[in-house]
Design an enzyme around this catalytic site. Structure first.
Site: not given
Length: 114
Positions: A31-32, A87, A96, A100, A102
């Site tokens: 993750d950025i 999420n 986004v 995805h 996490h």
């Protein structure tokens, strides 16, 4: 692939990113904006906004990928535990519009992370 999706662009190689794991169905990146000392994203290669868009066959592959995600977490040294978070939608704080998962860990996590 959706043209304006950052995850689709990463999957297509249009945006450079270090792929930490991949198979035919998903890939994993860091993750950025990490919220824990270990924070990774498992991203399906096919563009689906959220869980509701998956077919039963795709859902089975997503479930199998979660098992691989467990192996990935252990390979990264997250043997004392980790958290998986999905999420979905605006109220779920999905940032986004491409499903995805996490993976957070590497430290004791507080109850409000993600």
């Amino acid at each position: 692939m959706k043209n304006d999706c950052i995850f689709c662009a990463i999957a297509a190689g249009e945006i450079p990113s270090e792929i930490l794991y991949q198979d035919d169905f998903v890939f994993v990146i860091a993750d950025i904006a990490p919220q824990a000392s270990a924070h990774y994203l498992m991203i399906p290669k096919v563009h689906k906004a959220d869980l509701s868009q998956f077919t039963p066959q795709e859902a089975r592959m997503l479930g199998e990928s979660l098992l691989r995600y467990d192996a990935f977490a252990r390979e990264r040294g997250l043997t004392q535990g980790y958290r998986l978070v999905v999420n979905c939608g605006e109220h779920g704080r999905q940032s986004v519009g491409h499903l995805h998962v996490h993976l957070l860990g590497g430290e004791p996590l507080n109850e409000k992370m993600c």
